[in-house]
Structures are given as C-alpha cells and as structure tokens.
Scaffold this motif. Structure first.
Motif, PDB file in Angstrom:
ATOM      1  N   ILE A 164       0.830  -1.212   0.000  1.00  0.00           N
ATOM      2  CA  ILE A 164       0.000   0.000   0.000  1.00  0.00           C
ATOM      3  C   ILE A 164       0.866   1.264   0.000  1.00  0.00           C
ATOM      4  N   GLU A 197       0.142   7.054  -2.115  1.00  0.00           N
ATOM      5  CA  GLU A 197      -0.334   6.411  -3.348  1.00  0.00           C
ATOM      6  C   GLU A 197      -1.836   6.555  -3.407  1.00  0.00           C
ATOM      7  N   SER A 198      -2.390   6.400  -4.614  1.00  0.00           N
ATOM      8  CA  SER A 198      -3.850   6.356  -4.673  1.00  0.00           C
ATOM      9  C   SER A 198      -4.269   5.471  -5.830  1.00  0.00           C
ATOM     10  N   VAL A 210      -9.316   5.131  -3.354  1.00  0.00           N
ATOM     11  CA  VAL A 210      -8.611   4.809  -2.115  1.00  0.00           C
ATOM     12  C   VAL A 210      -7.240   5.473  -2.158  1.00  0.00           C
ATOM     13  N   ALA A 211      -6.827   6.043  -1.029  1.00  0.00           N
ATOM     14  CA  ALA A 211      -5.493   6.649  -0.971  1.00  0.00           C
ATOM     15  C   ALA A 211      -4.747   6.111   0.236  1.00  0.00           C
ATOM     16  N   THR A 212      -3.472   5.792   0.035  1.00  0.00           N
ATOM     17  CA  THR A 212      -2.639   5.474   1.197  1.00  0.00           C
ATOM     18  C   THR A 212      -2.052   6.782   1.684  1.00  0.00           C
ATOM     19  N   LYS A 221      -7.989   1.112   6.542  1.00  0.00           N
ATOM     20  CA  LYS A 221      -7.382  -0.207   6.728  1.00  0.00           C
ATOM     21  C   LYS A 221      -5.887  -0.038   6.873  1.00  0.00           C
ATOM     22  N   ASP A 222      -5.271  -0.966   7.601  1.00  0.00           N
ATOM     23  CA  ASP A 222      -3.812  -0.926   7.669  1.00  0.00           C
ATOM     24  C   ASP A 222      -3.231  -1.787   6.551  1.00  0.00           C
ATOM     25  N   GLU A 223      -1.898  -1.967   6.565  1.00  0.00           N
ATOM     26  CA  GLU A 223      -1.237  -2.682   5.465  1.00  0.00           C
ATOM     27  C   GLU A 223      -1.568  -4.169   5.437  1.00  0.00           C
ATOM     28  N   GLN A 241      -4.711   3.118   4.633  1.00  0.00           N
ATOM     29  CA  GLN A 241      -5.518   3.257   3.416  1.00  0.00           C
ATOM     30  C   GLN A 241      -6.838   3.885   3.809  1.00  0.00           C
ATOM     31  N   TRP A 298     -10.585   5.314   2.424  1.00  0.00           N
ATOM     32  CA  TRP A 298     -11.490   5.454   1.294  1.00  0.00           C
ATOM     33  C   TRP A 298     -12.622   6.421   1.585  1.00  0.00           C
ATOM     34  N   SER A 339       0.019  11.324  -5.410  1.00  0.00           N
ATOM     35  CA  SER A 339       1.058  11.047  -4.424  1.00  0.00           C
ATOM     36  C   SER A 339       1.875  12.322  -4.233  1.00  0.00           C
TER      37      SER A 339
END
Ligand code: GDP
Length: 495
Positions: free
Chosen positions: A103, A249-250, A259-261, A288-290, A305, A307, A315
């Motif tokens: 992620i 990241e997305s 969704v974006a980290t 959410k986690d990794e 992450q 959403w 990024s």
C-alpha cells in the motif's frame, strides 16, 4: 526558495530559533522573516486565506512518534529484498491472511526494543524525489543499501546527494554479507571517500553488515534506526490539533472506490473526518492498515488506506483535516481556480514568447534576403544557427496499475535525451488504456506504455489495426532502457 535546507537551518539558528527539524512548520511572520534574510521580497497572498494549512506546532502536545524510513541505493543492491524481509517480519496478525499488501508504506515492531518503525515501500529515488520536489520531506531517516560485493556505485552516490541535500540522516546497510569473499573494507573506504563519516572510522554514521536474503543482522539494522531516532527525538502531536499528512499512493479499487494510502504526520484521523488533499477531498468512510485490517484511528507516522475520496488525490499531495464538507468544497474549488489562473497566465506567457520567436524568425529571414539581394553568401550567417535545429520529440503516455508508479515512471523518463532528441510524457495515470487514450496516441503519434496493466483485447486489436504503438512492461529499468534505445535510434550517425 531553492535554498539548501541546511542553509535555512543555519539561518534560523542564527536568528535564535532552537531545536530546528526539517518538518518544522513556520508561522507567516517567521516565514517572511527567513525569506527576507535570503534576500527575497515577501508578499502575503491574501487569496490563501481561503486555503487550509497545517496547524502551528504546539510544543506542549508533542509526543514521541515512530520514525519514517526510506530505503535507497544502487539497483540490484538489495532494496526490494530488504523491504520484503521487513514486510514479512511485520506480520503480527495472522487473521487477515498473513499477507502484507503493497500500500506504499508499512510499519514494523522491532524485535528487541519493541518500538515501531514505518517504512516507505517504494524502493528507489523517484518517490523520494517527487515528494521532495513538492517540499514534502516525509522521510526522517534514509537507509543507504550498499552491496558488499559491488561497493559504492553511481546510484549510491546519487542517493547520498539527495539525503544530504534534504538534511535527512543516513544509516548504511552493507548488504549481501552472507556471500563469500566480500570486501567490506573496500565498501567502508569507498563510503568514506563520499564524505560519509562512518562510525568504523570514528564518525557518527552507523553501519550495519546485513543480509536481506538470510536475515543476518536485520534486527541490528532495525535497532540502529531506533538508536538514531531516539537521538533525533522525533515528535508530533497525536491529539489536540487538526490532523495532517501526505498522500503516498492512490488507486481506484473495485467495491471501495477511490482509495489513498496516507501517512499521517500529526494529529489523528478517524472515520467521519473530512480531509482535503490537493484538488480533492474525502469524508473518511473507512480505514485499513497494510494487513487489510480495519482500523478506527490513525495517529502520527501511521500509514493507512483511506477510502471515501471524491477523486483520486496525487502522491505527494499534502493532506489536511477540515471541519466540514463546505470547507472542503470551498478550499478545493479555490485551489482549482487558482491553478487555472496560473495555467492561463503561463499560456499567455507562452503565446507571447511564440509571437516574439516569430518576429525574430521573420527578422532573420529578412536579413538573409537582404544578404542574398546584395549578392552575398548567406551560409556564413546561417551557420551560426545550426545548433538551433528543433529536437525530435518522442512522446509517451503512461498507464499504470497505481498512480504512484505512473508518476515515478514519468519522473524517470520525462525529458530524457539531448538537444537532438528528447522524450516527453504527455499523460500519465492509473488504469488500462482506453479508446480515448488510443485517439490521443494516434493524433499525437505517441507510444503508450502499460506498466503492470493488461491491455484489453479490443484495445490491442484496434491499436494493431491502426498502427498505434502500445508496449507492456513490468520492470521500471527495462522500460527506461526501452526509452533510451528509442531515443538513440533517432540520433543522427556521427561522422
Ligand atoms: P534492488 O534492485 O536494490 O531492489 O535489489 P533486489 O532486492 O532486487 O536484489 C537484487 C538481487 O540481489 C536479487 O537477485 C536478490 O536475490 C539478491 N540479493 C539481495 N539481497 C541479498 C543478500 O543479502 N544476499 C545475497 N546473496 N543476495 C541478495
């Protein structure tokens, strides 16, 4: 200001600021003061009052936070192997499949001191550079990987340069120490020749002899990170301020939407919060986690992450919490308008420049005509213009699995070349190539690079029919090789 960070530090210290760190947030007055010290004329843009900015640091609320670490080094020296090892060791909760997803960042608990470290999961320099370009030095520590069987190489030197320029401290990981006959002394002296003050020679920079493959001394490497971060005293306010952070990241995920980290820097993010990043915003629907495990709250240095985004943020975008949806809307609309204004003024500038060039060109032609009319040889005059031959422009479009890698690829290949031939990335984004991508590629004679994405059959068939070039890659350096080969093929043979 394009001033090295260390110079800013020195200036700030000279002005009496104490305990300065690279992520120190300056208030308007202090920012003006420091810019003024460097000879800049400061104007306060009142337009910005409708924008969002991180809260000013509140010393009373500061608490220790985990360090954020990036792994850099020469290709094939073992960055991916080390990250894989660390990622695997981070699996604590088998319930969620036992696989850590990619992620963009992940956290580990160190085996000995049981402290947390967050690793950025994109090996190489592209992500680091991209973020730095946007003023986001999100890394606290760089682990510089040097393979013991290869020693210091060009990208090692480049990584050292980037870390030093950003003021980020280095820990050296001498990798592949499981191999026989490796010359560690050579690595040490080569590093020292690059002005790394390694502890082996009495300096301050820690070196750890590891093997990412067998796991040799990986625990020591993690502890070295903890030692350095304790010395550096990394802190942030976990509560009591508006949260801020960075988008790593997305991507669009089926069933989840945009969704974006995100790496939270300060404050805490939870479901229901409003966040603004770049030109878009989000009401946090879930996190959410990794390991794919839902989490309720994400504090400083936590990769998560998120959403619920209206559109995909990019990024490197800075993320800031807002109090409500109206603020999000107003701020993003303002930002979009402002960008359009900037773009429009750039367009006007370039139109003016073009007009100027046309005038110059017609003057030049007039002069040649005059020379010809006078019966003189114009070639002498023309000779001086030979260097101004227009470069061949090789155009590319990048389609990638995730936005972050599309950006990394763009960073790596955009502008490669010389005065004769150069590459230009005309667009980049996530997802498979579409009909409209083909239209653009056909119109502009561009090659479409698909990185880690499959080309749909219908698209491939049409591209084939119409002679539109689509190339698939899944290794970045192969893609870069492909570009350099293409560029070379356009070079005129030298006699
Ligand atoms: P990167 O390009 O820096 O990400 O390097 P990789 O992690 O892809 O490693 C390049 C090659 O070196 C791969 O074949 C790895 O298996 C190998 N490698 C990486 N770390 C070690 C190590 O500690 N010992 C040995 N013997 N090989 C390693």
């Amino acid at each position: 200001m394009h001033v090295p960070l260390n110079d800013v530090f020195k200036k700030l210290e000279g002005l009496g600021f104490e305990d300065i760190r690279h992520n120190y947030i300056l208030e308007k007055d202090n920012a003006s003061l420091i810019a003024d010290e460097f000879g800049f004329e400061v104007t306060i843009n009142e337009d910005y009052k409708d924008d969002l900015f991180p809260d000013v640091e509140n010393e009373k609320l500061l608490k220790e936070r985990p360090p954020v670490v990036t792994i850099m080094g020469h290709v094939d020296h073992g960055k991916t192997t080390i990250l894989d090892y660390l990622r695997k060791s981070s699996i604590v909760d088998q319930e969620f499949g036992g696989i850590t997803q990619h992620i963009g960042a992940f956290s580990v608990i160190t085996p000995i001191s049981k402290k947390k470290i967050t690793f950025l999961d994109t090996p190489g320099h592209a992500a680091f550079l991209k973020m730095r370009e946007r003023g986001a030095i999100i890394t606290d520590i760089v682990i510089l990987v040097v393979a013991a069987d290869d020693s210091v190489m060009p990208q090692t030197i480049e990584a050292i340069k980037h870390a030093k320029k950003s003021g980020v401290p280095i820990i050296v990981a001498i990798n592949k120490c499981d191999k026989h006959g490796v010359k560690i002394e050579k690595v040490l002296s080569d590093l020292s020749a690059q002005d790394i003050d390694i502890e082996d020679y009495g300096g301050e920079t820690q070196t750890v002899k590891i093997s990412g493959k067998t796991g040799l001394n990986m625990d020591k490497l993690e502890e070295a990170v903890i030692t350095l971060s304790e010395m550096s005293d990394f802190k942030a306010e976990p509560t009591g301020i508006r949260a801020d952070g960075w988008v790593i990241e997305s991507e669009m995920i089926k069933g989840m939407g945009n969704v974006a980290t995100v790496l939270v820097r300060r404050g805490s993010v939870k479901a229901g919060d409003f966040l603004v990043a770049g030109h878009t915003y989000c009401k946090v629907r879930g996190m959410k986690d990794e390991h794919g495990k839902p989490i309720k709250i994400a504090g400083p240095s936590t990769p998560v992450q998120i959403w619920g985004w209206k559109d995909l943020p990019e990024s490197g975008d800075q993320l800031i919490q807002a109090s409500n949806e109206q603020t999000c809307k107003r701020v993003t609309e303002n930002r979009i308008t402002r960008q359009k204004e900037i773009q429009a003024s750039r367009d006007i500038e370039s139109i003016n420049q073009k007009r100027q060039d046309e005038i110059e060109e017609s003057k030049r032609l007039d002069k040649i005509n005059d020379l010809k009319l006078a019966g003189l040889d114009a070639s002498v005059f023309l000779g001086e213009d030979k260097t101004q031959v227009q470069a061949v422009n090789v155009k590319y479009m990048i389609k990638s699995d995730v936005f972050g890698s599309a950006e990394a690829i763009k960073e790596s290949i955009d502008g490669l070349g010389n005065e004769e031939v150069k590459s230009t990335v005309i667009s980049h984004g996530a997802g498979a190539p579409t009909e409209s991508d083909l239209d653009i590629a056909a119109t502009l004679d561009a090659t479409i690079f698909c990185f880690n994405v499959k080309v749909p059959k219908l698209i491939a068939a049409r591209a084939d029919r119409e002679g539109i070039k689509i190339k698939e890659h899944n290794i970045i350096y192969r893609l870069i090789e492909d570009v350099t080969e293409e560029l070379q093929s356009h070079l005129k043979p030298r006699i």
